[in-house]
Enzyme design. Structure first.
Site, mmCIF file in Angstrom:
data_model
loop_
_atom_site.group_PDB
_atom_site.id
_atom_site.type_symbol
_atom_site.label_atom_id
_atom_site.label_comp_id
_atom_site.label_asym_id
_atom_site.label_seq_id
_atom_site.Cartn_x
_atom_site.Cartn_y
_atom_site.Cartn_z
ATOM 1 N N ASP A 50 0.879 -1.168 0.000
ATOM 2 C CA ASP A 50 0.000 0.000 0.000
ATOM 3 C C ASP A 50 0.917 1.219 0.000
ATOM 4 O O ASP A 50 1.500 1.573 1.020
ATOM 5 C CB ASP A 50 -0.899 -0.007 1.238
ATOM 6 N N HIS A 64 1.059 15.381 -25.288
ATOM 7 C CA HIS A 64 1.365 14.818 -26.602
ATOM 8 C C HIS A 64 1.458 15.878 -27.695
ATOM 9 O O HIS A 64 2.422 15.929 -28.466
ATOM 10 C CB HIS A 64 0.301 13.795 -27.011
#
Length: 485
Positions: free
Chosen positions: A89, A236
């Site tokens: 975790d 991008h």
């Protein structure tokens, strides 16, 4: 370039990205003998698996996502033997000591690939540091999103920098791993004919389109908090713009290339509240049809009303000598008619047509760099139609095509993550994004979003299966330009 590491650690190793991309990519590198001999791959996530159970999960992912011609049981067996798993975790520091014991000696170098929710970046970095997994021979790769604005991006980068200096931090934009994207550099700087006209004297405008046919595809929570401009344009598309517009680097190395990219990003003209109405268009898809199949609207898919944009078009300018006065039109959206990513460059018309009096009509030359789904470079040139020309000269636009798929038919096309993971393992930062690039991108995007907010600009509706709101057409047509669909 640094030395290759002997161990790789994957966070988020049971998630969709790991199953679809990371494990198949690492297997491909293993099968082709490209991974360092003896490289061990450690995987971690919250799921309570042991080594054997994780190898079963990885085997199932390879069965589902590998092409049939890449499946080889002997290679798959050898690859699975490289895999080890430790549950963790990441929001709690105490589990990191167990992870460090599982990994063992890292004197041969460790590369970490962090593919988790951004909210876990800071505790994960703190946990790695506390467990001794952030030493001088450890480098880290960060999967986007790296924040949701400039302030949160700086906060994440500051947290990373407390354990990993810039030269050991690899920020991933998977578009930079695509072969055709890298071919932009080869096209521009490996051929003499383009550079003399690759500027405001020779180019009239540039279009960059990244269109998707899909809707939310199981990303409802993330996407509704993000929207198209942050999901696609901020990373991008601005990286593609930088590669198209950058000055020639002195050499092909990480520092030189990234220095030139950041100059472009820092030269983007700010689009503030006075300009957003005339320089940007934002939209959200309504119900319609894609590929002749009816699809619901965004709000219906989401299950509630929303003001999140699923389409954005921007008219951008780069204020430097090379590009002064040349508009760059950026467009991205979901539920478009076709899935495609391309760069379209229209050159200026010849200064004088010798064919006009004989009826010959000229079109400006165009260069199309298609990134997906096909990969090609196409130059549109004028040619004379065959004939005796008794009634005038007839000219026609014809393509000069370089199909990368055909030209390199004997070479296997690799997943972008194969290159990026190998570069991370080997320590080559050339195709990764530097902090000043990320912050320049966020600064530009934040100004646009602030302008939308202050001007009360909300997305205009467009039918799924169309090319966005009608105002996107007007954005270019005001300049006498038509989108290349």
């Amino acid at each position: 370039m640094r030395e290759a590491v002997s161990k790789l650690l994957l966070f988020g190793a049971t998630g969709d990205l790991a199953k679809r991309m990371l494990l198949p990519s690492l297997y491909g590198l293993h099968a082709d003998g490209l991974l360092p001999q003896g490289l061990e791959i450690y995987a971690t996530a919250r799921s309570d698996h042991d080594d054997a159970a994780y190898r079963d999960l990885a085997k199932a992912a390879l069965d589902e996502f590998l092409p049939d011609d890449r499946k080889d049981e002997s290679h798959i067996g050898g690859f699975l033997d490289r895999l080890f798993y430790q549950p963790l975790d990441a929001s709690k520091t105490e589990g990191f000591d167990d992870l460090a014991r599982k990994i063992g000696d890292v004197s041969g170098g460790l590369a970490i690939f962090l593919s988790t929710a951004p909210s876990l970046f800071e505790p994960t970095i703190a946990g790695l540091k506390s467990a001794g997994l952030a030493g001088d021979n450890v480098r880290i790769g960060l999967e986007k999103p790296l924040g949701h604005d400039l302030e949160s991006s700086r906060h994440i980068n500051d947290a990373v920098a407390r354990a990993f200096p810039e030269d050991r931090t690899f920020r991933i934009d998977h578009y930079l791993g695509k072969e055709t994207v890298q071919n932009i550099l080869a096209l521009r700087f490996g051929n003499t004919m383009f550079e003399p006209v690759w500027n405001a004297n020779g180019i009239a405008h540039v279009q960059i389109t990244v269109s998707e046919t899909v809707g939310l595809e199981g990303r409802a929570g993330f996407y509704d908090d993000t929207g198209a401009i942050r999901d696609m344009v901020q990373n991008h598309m601005l990286q593609l713009l930088a590669l198209v517009a950058m000055e020639p680097p002195a050499q092909f190395d990480a520092t030189a290339i990234r220095n030139e990219k950041v100059k472009v990003l820092q030269s983007l003209r700010t689009i503030g509240k006075e300009e957003v109405a005339t320089h940007t268009v934002t939209g959200q898809y309504a119900e319609g049809a894609v590929g002749q199949q009816p699809v619901p609207g965004y709000a219906e898919e989401l299950g509630k009303p929303s003001t999140t944009e699923t389409f954005v078009a921007v008219k951008a300018h780069i204020d430097n000598w090379r590009w002064q006065g040349v508009p760059f039109y950026l467009r991205t959206g979901k539920r478009m008619p076709r899935r495609q990513s391309e760069i379209y460059i229209q050159f200026k018309a010849v200064p004088h047509s010798i064919f006009a009096e004989r009826g010959g009509a000229l079109q400006p030359n165009k260069l199309i760099i298609r990134l997906q789904p096909e990969e090609y470079v196409r130059l549109m040139v004028m040619a004379k139609e065959p004939g005796l020309d008794r009634e005038g000269v007839r000219l026609r636009e014809v393509p000069l095509d370089l199909s990368l798929t055909s030209a390199f038919a004997g070479t296997r096309r690799r997943i972008a993550y194969e290159r990026l993971l190998l570069d991370l393992i080997e320590g080559d930062p050339t195709l990764f994004v530097r902090r000043d690039e990320v912050e320049a991108q966020w600064s530009w995007i934040d100004s646009i979003r602030a302008g939308w907010q202050s001007g009360g600009i909300t997305p205009k509706s467009y039918a799924a299966g169309s090319w966005g709101p009608s105002s996107a057409i007007a954005l270019t047509e005001r300049d006498g330009v038509t989108w290349h669909d």
